[in-house]
Motif scaffolding. Structure first.
Motif, PDB file in Angstrom:
ATOM      1  N   SER A  25     -15.614 -58.078 -12.320  1.00  0.00           N
ATOM      2  CA  SER A  25     -14.219 -58.216 -12.749  1.00  0.00           C
ATOM      3  C   SER A  25     -13.246 -58.018 -11.591  1.00  0.00           C
ATOM      4  N   HIS A  26     -13.696 -57.461 -10.499  1.00  0.00           N
ATOM      5  CA  HIS A  26     -12.854 -57.256  -9.321  1.00  0.00           C
ATOM      6  C   HIS A  26     -12.953 -58.461  -8.387  1.00  0.00           C
ATOM      7  N   PRO A  27     -12.007 -58.633  -7.478  1.00  0.00           N
ATOM      8  CA  PRO A  27     -12.108 -59.736  -6.516  1.00  0.00           C
ATOM      9  C   PRO A  27     -13.417 -59.648  -5.743  1.00  0.00           C
ATOM     10  N   ASN A  33      -9.998 -64.032  -6.987  1.00  0.00           N
ATOM     11  CA  ASN A  33      -9.154 -63.224  -7.867  1.00  0.00           C
ATOM     12  C   ASN A  33      -9.963 -62.341  -8.803  1.00  0.00           C
ATOM     13  N   GLY A  34     -11.264 -62.558  -8.855  1.00  0.00           N
ATOM     14  CA  GLY A  34     -12.113 -61.796  -9.771  1.00  0.00           C
ATOM     15  C   GLY A  34     -12.049 -62.377 -11.172  1.00  0.00           C
ATOM     16  N   SER A  36     -11.134 -61.104 -14.310  1.00  0.00           N
ATOM     17  CA  SER A  36     -10.498 -59.919 -14.879  1.00  0.00           C
ATOM     18  C   SER A  36     -10.869 -59.677 -16.340  1.00  0.00           C
ATOM     19  N   PHE A  37     -11.165 -60.727 -17.098  1.00  0.00           N
ATOM     20  CA  PHE A  37     -11.515 -60.550 -18.505  1.00  0.00           C
ATOM     21  C   PHE A  37     -12.832 -59.796 -18.669  1.00  0.00           C
ATOM     22  N   ALA A  39     -13.644 -57.087 -17.288  1.00  0.00           N
ATOM     23  CA  ALA A  39     -13.398 -55.641 -17.328  1.00  0.00           C
ATOM     24  C   ALA A  39     -13.373 -55.148 -18.761  1.00  0.00           C
ATOM     25  N   TYR A  40     -12.823 -55.942 -19.660  1.00  0.00           N
ATOM     26  CA  TYR A  40     -12.775 -55.547 -21.067  1.00  0.00           C
ATOM     27  C   TYR A  40     -14.135 -55.695 -21.728  1.00  0.00           C
TER      28      TYR A  40
END
Length: 76
Positions: A25-27, A33-34, A36-37, A39-40
């Motif tokens: 989820s991180h770059p 940009n990673g 990000s979704f 992470a959830y």
């Protein structure tokens, strides 16, 4: 005794799967940009692990933390 080993292995896999999703989820090299979704989504194995282990979660929390940092260094 065999049941304890299987349970430990499943808990370790949950920690590994959550750490992989959280690291992605991180770059990283795959996406600047990673994702990000993720992470959830990474919280799902984390909460399952809490529900399965109760007070022993601290042990698997340390595994999660160590695996995340290793994977973050590899992918990031």
């Amino acid at each position: 005794m065999k049941n304890k080993h299987i349970s430990f292995f499943i808990n370790l896999l949950l920690a590994l799967f959550g750490a992989i999703l959280f690291a992605l989820s991180h770059p990283n090299y795959l996406c600047l940009n990673g994702f990000s979704f993720l992470a959830y989504i990474a919280l799902i194995p984390f909460f399952l692990l809490i529900k399965r282990t109760r007070l022993k979660f601290f042990i698997f929390g340390e595994h999660f933390r160590e695996l995340f940092h290793i994977l973050f260094l590899i992918f990031g």
